[in-house]
Design an enzyme around this catalytic site. Structure first.
Site, PDB file in Angstrom:
ATOM      1  N   THR A 241      54.697  -5.591  80.689  1.00  0.00           N
ATOM      2  CA  THR A 241      54.232  -4.628  81.705  1.00  0.00           C
ATOM      3  C   THR A 241      53.050  -3.865  81.098  1.00  0.00           C
ATOM      4  O   THR A 241      52.713  -4.063  79.927  1.00  0.00           O
ATOM      5  CB  THR A 241      55.337  -3.600  82.059  1.00  0.00           C
ATOM      6  OG1 THR A 241      55.589  -2.790  80.895  1.00  0.00           O
ATOM      7  CG2 THR A 241      56.627  -4.245  82.512  1.00  0.00           C
TER       8      THR A 241
ATOM      9  N   THR B   9      53.543  -2.219  77.574  1.00  0.00           N
ATOM     10  CA  THR B   9      53.541  -2.969  76.316  1.00  0.00           C
ATOM     11  C   THR B   9      52.250  -3.754  76.078  1.00  0.00           C
ATOM     12  O   THR B   9      52.158  -4.491  75.089  1.00  0.00           O
ATOM     13  CB  THR B   9      54.737  -3.947  76.290  1.00  0.00           C
ATOM     14  OG1 THR B   9      54.756  -4.662  77.528  1.00  0.00           O
ATOM     15  CG2 THR B   9      56.038  -3.236  76.104  1.00  0.00           C
TER      16      THR B   9
ATOM     17  N   ASN C 269      64.503   4.867  85.735  1.00  0.00           N
ATOM     18  CA  ASN C 269      63.630   3.855  85.129  1.00  0.00           C
ATOM     19  C   ASN C 269      62.363   4.446  84.510  1.00  0.00           C
ATOM     20  O   ASN C 269      61.820   3.890  83.552  1.00  0.00           O
ATOM     21  CB  ASN C 269      63.268   2.825  86.221  1.00  0.00           C
ATOM     22  CG  ASN C 269      62.084   1.966  85.837  1.00  0.00           C
ATOM     23  OD1 ASN C 269      62.208   1.012  85.082  1.00  0.00           O
ATOM     24  ND2 ASN C 269      60.904   2.327  86.347  1.00  0.00           N
TER      25      ASN C 269
ATOM     26  N   LYS D   3      65.681   6.858  73.584  1.00  0.00           N
ATOM     27  CA  LYS D   3      66.454   5.754  74.171  1.00  0.00           C
ATOM     28  C   LYS D   3      67.889   5.738  73.623  1.00  0.00           C
ATOM     29  O   LYS D   3      68.822   5.314  74.303  1.00  0.00           O
ATOM     30  CB  LYS D   3      65.744   4.421  73.933  1.00  0.00           C
ATOM     31  CG  LYS D   3      64.407   4.312  74.676  1.00  0.00           C
ATOM     32  CD  LYS D   3      64.573   4.478  76.182  1.00  0.00           C
ATOM     33  CE  LYS D   3      63.286   4.253  76.944  1.00  0.00           C
ATOM     34  NZ  LYS D   3      63.440   4.438  78.406  1.00  0.00           N
TER      35      LYS D   3
ATOM     36  N   ILE E  30      59.154  -6.431  77.276  1.00  0.00           N
ATOM     37  CA  ILE E  30      58.926  -6.927  78.637  1.00  0.00           C
ATOM     38  C   ILE E  30      57.440  -6.746  78.951  1.00  0.00           C
ATOM     39  O   ILE E  30      56.846  -5.707  78.629  1.00  0.00           O
ATOM     40  CB  ILE E  30      59.777  -6.132  79.664  1.00  0.00           C
ATOM     41  CG1 ILE E  30      61.258  -6.070  79.242  1.00  0.00           C
ATOM     42  CG2 ILE E  30      59.617  -6.725  81.060  1.00  0.00           C
ATOM     43  CD1 ILE E  30      62.018  -7.365  79.222  1.00  0.00           C
TER      44      ILE E  30
ATOM     45  N   ASP F 296      57.594   8.545  91.815  1.00  0.00           N
ATOM     46  CA  ASP F 296      56.705   8.323  90.665  1.00  0.00           C
ATOM     47  C   ASP F 296      55.639   9.405  90.645  1.00  0.00           C
ATOM     48  O   ASP F 296      55.365  10.039  91.668  1.00  0.00           O
ATOM     49  CB  ASP F 296      56.053   6.923  90.768  1.00  0.00           C
ATOM     50  CG  ASP F 296      55.613   6.378  89.407  1.00  0.00           C
ATOM     51  OD1 ASP F 296      54.736   6.989  88.778  1.00  0.00           O
ATOM     52  OD2 ASP F 296      56.166   5.344  88.968  1.00  0.00           O
TER      53      ASP F 296
ATOM     54  N   ASP G  12      57.987  13.857  89.456  1.00  0.00           N
ATOM     55  CA  ASP G  12      57.864  13.964  87.997  1.00  0.00           C
ATOM     56  C   ASP G  12      59.280  14.178  87.492  1.00  0.00           C
ATOM     57  O   ASP G  12      59.908  15.203  87.790  1.00  0.00           O
ATOM     58  CB  ASP G  12      56.954  15.147  87.629  1.00  0.00           C
ATOM     59  CG  ASP G  12      56.826  15.326  86.118  1.00  0.00           C
ATOM     60  OD1 ASP G  12      57.689  14.807  85.372  1.00  0.00           O
ATOM     61  OD2 ASP G  12      55.876  15.992  85.695  1.00  0.00           O
ATOM     62  N   VAL G  13      59.797  13.231  86.719  1.00  0.00           N
ATOM     63  CA  VAL G  13      61.221  13.270  86.348  1.00  0.00           C
ATOM     64  C   VAL G  13      61.588  14.437  85.435  1.00  0.00           C
ATOM     65  O   VAL G  13      62.773  14.694  85.216  1.00  0.00           O
ATOM     66  CB  VAL G  13      61.687  11.940  85.698  1.00  0.00           C
ATOM     67  CG1 VAL G  13      61.612  10.794  86.682  1.00  0.00           C
ATOM     68  CG2 VAL G  13      60.913  11.630  84.415  1.00  0.00           C
TER      69      VAL G  13
ATOM     70  N   TYR H 296      60.382   7.654  70.654  1.00  0.00           N
ATOM     71  CA  TYR H 296      60.819   6.696  71.686  1.00  0.00           C
ATOM     72  C   TYR H 296      62.241   6.217  71.389  1.00  0.00           C
ATOM     73  O   TYR H 296      63.111   6.232  72.261  1.00  0.00           O
ATOM     74  CB  TYR H 296      59.849   5.515  71.748  1.00  0.00           C
ATOM     75  CG  TYR H 296      60.168   4.535  72.857  1.00  0.00           C
ATOM     76  CD1 TYR H 296      59.833   4.812  74.176  1.00  0.00           C
ATOM     77  CD2 TYR H 296      60.809   3.322  72.580  1.00  0.00           C
ATOM     78  CE1 TYR H 296      60.131   3.917  75.195  1.00  0.00           C
ATOM     79  CE2 TYR H 296      61.106   2.426  73.601  1.00  0.00           C
ATOM     80  CZ  TYR H 296      60.764   2.725  74.904  1.00  0.00           C
ATOM     81  OH  TYR H 296      61.063   1.835  75.921  1.00  0.00           O
TER      82      TYR H 296
END
Ligand code: NAP
Length: 249
Positions: free
Chosen positions: A189, A192, A89, A158, A187, A36, A62-63, A154
């Site tokens: 978290t 959101t 994720n 996705k 969800i 992460d 960092d992805v 977004y």
């Protein structure tokens, strides 16, 4: 235990769904690496898992950075000797219609949510092939299945994850590498928190949910557990929708 002797790498594992998945996977016998950008939070989850009988390693990741992905996979192999499971994720959420979305915002969302998934799979596949197979689980969204009135970049990111998943599944099936996507609804978290408080979003997304509640990170983590385990050994290129029935109507 459902993940005995498995090694899992989870991006964005410092909080939210990734952290819950890391804890559940460790409880089910997996050795877990969490990557992460949030180092303090990531190290806290690492300590929590190690103090409660699990085995966990935090790596800075960092992805969007291919080198960091290669280092994360190398650290996984160095510490635990193999890699069986990758959960792509990590992600960010941005709202805005087409005209409200800046080019820079589009690039940032696509970089993290779509390119990050590609780079993760690219880094993990050689190690999985070496291990005789593996399971890649990509976090898409219901926003990757149907159009969204509230987000542009977004949803596009996705949607890209959804079909990237199927291409990966087809390309690497003979190596024993499975690849599936998960499509959560809303969800609860940090991602959101603001949206849930917005009345327009609530009317569009929450009120029409047949199961009439918000999703919890555990709802998604149990789906990921199934896809990560050998129980799903005949499942690849599939879409697991976890949305309380929202896209069923
Ligand atoms: P979250 O609580 O915000 O956690 C995501 C984690 O990923 C955070 O620690 C975040 O750090 C990290 N991250 C962001 N950019 C990163 C990068 N470039 N490299 C590495 N890590 C990075 O989100 P969540 O709700 O658990 O969501 C997890 C995944 O599920 C995401 O892909 C999301 O799009 C997807 N999803 C979520 C929902 C939902 O309702 N929550 C629904 C459908 C799909 P920062 O906090 O610093 O950004």
């Amino acid at each position: 235990m459902r993940l005995q002797n498995k090694v899992a790498l989870i991006s964005g594992g410092a909080k939210g769904m990734g952290a819950v998945e890391a804890k559940l996977f460790a409880k089910e016998g997996a050795k877990v690496v969490i990557g992460d950008v949030l180092e303090t939070e990531g190290k806290q989850i690492e300590a929590e898992i190690n103090e409660t009988g699990g085995e966990c390693l935090f790596v800075p990741l960092d992805v969007t950075d291919e080198n960091q992905w290669n280092e994360a996979v190398a650290a996984t192999l160095g510490r635990f000797g193999k890699l069986d499971i990758l959960i792509n994720n990590a992600g960010i959420f941005r709202t805005g219609a087409v005209e409200e979305t800046s080019s820079a915002e589009w690039d940032q969302v696509m970089d993290i949510n779509a390119k990050g998934v590609f780079l993760g799979a690219k880094a993990a596949i050689p190690a999985m092939r070496e291990a005789g197979g593996g399971s890649i689980i990509n976090l898409s969204s219901v926003a990757g299945l149907v159009g969204a009135a509230y987000s542009t970049a977004y949803s596009a990111s996705k949607g890209a994850v959804r079909l990237f998943t199927k291409s990966t599944a087809i390309q690497y099936a003979t190596d024993g590498v499975r690849c599936n996507s998960i499509h959560p609804g809303v969800i609860q978290t940090d991602m959101t928190k603001e949206a849930i408080a917005d009345s327009q979003f609530k009317a569009q997304r929450l009120d029409p949910t047949p199961l009439a509640r918000l999703g919890q990170p555990e709802d998604v983590a149990y789906g990921a557990l199934y896809l990560a385990s050998d129980e799903s050994s005949f499942v690849t290129g599939a879409e697991l929708v976890i949305d309380g029935g929202w896209t069923a109507q």
